[in-house]
Design an enzyme around this catalytic site. Structure first.
Site, PDB file in Angstrom:
ATOM      1  N   ASN A 432       0.817  -1.163   0.029  1.00  0.00           N
ATOM      2  CA  ASN A 432      -0.053  -0.105  -0.103  1.00  0.00           C
ATOM      3  C   ASN A 432       0.769   1.091  -0.099  1.00  0.00           C
ATOM      4  O   ASN A 432       2.030   1.225   0.504  1.00  0.00           O
ATOM      5  CB  ASN A 432      -0.974  -0.042   1.291  1.00  0.00           C
ATOM      6  CG  ASN A 432      -0.206   0.184   2.560  1.00  0.00           C
ATOM      7  OD1 ASN A 432       0.191  -0.682   3.066  1.00  0.00           O
ATOM      8  ND2 ASN A 432      -0.290   1.504   3.057  1.00  0.00           N
ATOM      9  N   CYS A 433       0.279   2.455  -0.754  1.00  0.00           N
ATOM     10  CA  CYS A 433       0.867   3.628  -0.627  1.00  0.00           C
ATOM     11  C   CYS A 433      -0.048   4.505   0.515  1.00  0.00           C
ATOM     12  O   CYS A 433      -0.440   3.966   1.424  1.00  0.00           O
ATOM     13  CB  CYS A 433       1.113   4.260  -1.754  1.00  0.00           C
ATOM     14  SG  CYS A 433      -0.296   4.476  -2.781  1.00  0.00           S
ATOM     15  N   VAL A 434      -0.103   5.742   0.291  1.00  0.00           N
ATOM     16  CA  VAL A 434      -0.809   6.591   1.303  1.00  0.00           C
ATOM     17  C   VAL A 434      -2.138   6.394   1.208  1.00  0.00           C
ATOM     18  O   VAL A 434      -3.001   6.743   2.097  1.00  0.00           O
ATOM     19  CB  VAL A 434      -0.186   8.268   1.300  1.00  0.00           C
ATOM     20  CG1 VAL A 434       1.107   8.232   1.626  1.00  0.00           C
ATOM     21  CG2 VAL A 434      -0.341   8.534  -0.411  1.00  0.00           C
ATOM     22  N   ARG A 436      -3.603   4.079  -1.451  1.00  0.00           N
ATOM     23  CA  ARG A 436      -4.362   2.965  -2.387  1.00  0.00           C
ATOM     24  C   ARG A 436      -3.450   1.476  -1.966  1.00  0.00           C
ATOM     25  O   ARG A 436      -2.335   1.373  -1.491  1.00  0.00           O
ATOM     26  CB  ARG A 436      -3.751   3.044  -3.782  1.00  0.00           C
ATOM     27  CG  ARG A 436      -4.424   4.061  -4.519  1.00  0.00           C
ATOM     28  CD  ARG A 436      -3.730   4.327  -5.718  1.00  0.00           C
ATOM     29  NE  ARG A 436      -2.529   5.440  -5.475  1.00  0.00           N
ATOM     30  CZ  ARG A 436      -1.734   5.783  -6.355  1.00  0.00           C
ATOM     31  NH1 ARG A 436      -1.770   5.099  -7.301  1.00  0.00           N
ATOM     32  NH2 ARG A 436      -0.609   6.380  -6.049  1.00  0.00           N
TER      33      ARG A 436
END
Length: 490
Positions: A432-434, A436
């Site tokens: 995951n990113c910030v 998504r």
């Protein structure tokens, strides 16, 4: 390339998040030491805590980038980033270089005194992430099976960093010495030279090479020694301090105004999260003059803004030097040092820097706001794939209805998404990113996008035959954690 830089920018958010705390500790500690008692136990205690972070930024970035840029954001990647950092900084350290060159440590090129910097940290993290993505799933023959998979990653990171260090052994001193020579060449340009110095000072921050340039103007490399001479009140009034004064309008006013512009242009549902980073970083910049937290928040996400910021910094130093408004700093150009420099006799019309700062605040705010909106720059709160005004409420309604418990809600949402992705048989990696979920699947045809959308997620983005992103929002980390728990149970 731009997408890669934006991914890098997002991976920096974890180490950047600790910088405001370090800045405040340093600012308050220095304020106590300078105003009350230089032997103050509390002052020294606070500054020591701040220095523990600021003196080790390279390590923080090595670990943070390695985790953020790896597919699964696994701890093994972070360990590999640390390994890569230790290899590079040890091999390129003064003692090691002296041994390799067969000379005394005092004769080693000064470039090797400045290898423990953010650039080496980021480079170490990138190398480690590449090694993780390439070797974390590799199976070795039975005789070497213990070193398979994630255990292989630190080994390969060390090997790769030895190659990178060998290149840096020859390249680093050339680049470093070239910057020192460049600094000495612009000394005779007076106010214009101060402006050029300010521009390149900011532009070189990501590489750590700004220290080479700083040494020419702030210390006694070329006879200027601007910091020491200012505090000793030696030299010429209006001239001594010219390589410091112009930073005050930027750090105390310009950058905080830029943070406000980024906050105002953040997407509606992301404003709260953006504010938590931007406002804390803005206060640190204003109060202590520590700008890394703010600069790294947009440096890679929106490089064009950083170049504009560097140009405005150069302009500020040029204006202050042209009108001979001077002030100095012992730590950085924040409120603490500004207050202390007012009492130094050689300071010249330092109050004009406040007026200049207010003007620059207006310029920063409107210029940043215009460029962000006009160019659709992905500053904090505006990252690609982020939910905007039309996104669903964070209290997701999942088929059966609104859930009473946030924890249960997240777990059920994760379960529904995982089922929609095809479960264990189809999901290969989870990251995951910030905002998504970043997932790798075996067969995209087995993904039930309608089922995933029923959880209330703002969007789904298929980025290849085996890669899919599910936009969740600010709670993405907790959804990702729940999915990982489901995978471990199975």
């Amino acid at each position: 390339m731009m997408k890669y830089l934006q991914n890098l920018g997002r991976s920096l958010m974890l180490p950047v998040a600790v910088l405001p705390a370090a800045a405040l500790l340093m600012g308050i500690g220095n304020w106590i030491l300078n105003l009350f008692n230089e032997n103050s136990v509390i002052g020294n205690y606070l500054t020591s805590g701040g220095l523990a972070i600021l003196d080790n930024l390279g390590i923080l970035f090595a670990v943070g980038v390695a985790i953020g840029m790896s597919k699964e954001q696994d701890g093994a990647a972070g360990l590999s980033g640390l390994v890569a950092w230790l290899v590079a900084t040890t091999v390129l350290g003064i003692t090691s270089v002296a041994g390799l060159q067969g000379i005394e440590e005092g004769a080693v090129n000064a470039a090797f005194e400045n290898t423990e910097n953010v650039f080496i940290g980021i480079l170490s993290g990138i190398v480690a992430s590449i090694m993780y993505n390439r070797f974390s799933q590799v199976r070795l023959p039975d005789a070497l099976a213990f070193f398979s998979g994630k255990r292989l990653v630190p080994i390969m990171s060390a090997a790769a960093m030895m190659v990178v260090s060998a290149v840096l052994f020859f390249v680093w001193p050339i680049v470093y010495s070239g910057l020192v020579s460049f600094g000495q060449a612009i000394l005779n340009l007076e106010a214009v030279g101060a402006g050029l110095y300010g521009f390149f000072n900011r532009l070189l921050i990501p590489t750590g090479l700004h220290h080479a340039l700083n040494s020419v103007f702030w210390f006694d490399v070329a006879g200027i020694n601007d910091i020491a001479n200012f505090w000793a009140s030696e030299g010429e009034q209006g001239i001594t301090g010219r390589y410091q004064a112009g930073f005050y309008p930027i750090m105390m006013f310009g950058l905080p105004a830029a943070a406000l512009a980024m906050y105002h242009t953040a997407k509606t549902k992301r404003k709260k999260q953006a504010a938590s980073l931007l406002m804390a970083a803005a206060f640190a910049s204003f109060f202590t003059g520590v700008t890394e937290a703010l600069e790294f928040s947009f440096m890679f996400l929106a490089p064009v803004l950083y170049v504009v910021h560097a140009a405005l910094t150069g302009l500020s130093l040029f204006i202050a030097a042209l009108f001979e408004w001077t002030a100095g700093f012992s730590f950085s150009a924040g409120l603490v040092d500004y207050t202390l420099s007012l009492s130094v006799p050689i300071a010249n019309q330092p109050y004009m820097l406040i007026l200049q700062g207010l003007v620059f605040a207006v310029i920063y705010y409107f210029l940043f706001r215009f460029l962000i909106l006009k160019l659709d720059l992905k500053t904090p709160g505006r990252e690609e794939g982020e939910p905007g005004k039309g996104e669903v409420d964070e209290s997701y309604n999942i088929e059966e209805g609104t859930l009473a418990s946030e924890k249960d809600e997240t777990a059920i949402m994760a379960e529904k998404i995982y089922e929609g992705l095809g479960g264990d048989e189809n999901v290969l990696t989870v990251g995951n990113c910030v905002s998504r979920l970043r997932l790798e699947v075996d067969d995209m045809d087995k993904v039930d996008q309608d089922k995933i959308k029923k959880t209330g997620v703002p969007g789904i983005n298929v980025v290849g035959k085996h890669n899919i992103q599910v936009v969740v929002g600010t709670q993405v980390q907790f959804v990702a954690d729940e999915i990982r728990k489901i995978r471990k149970k199975d």
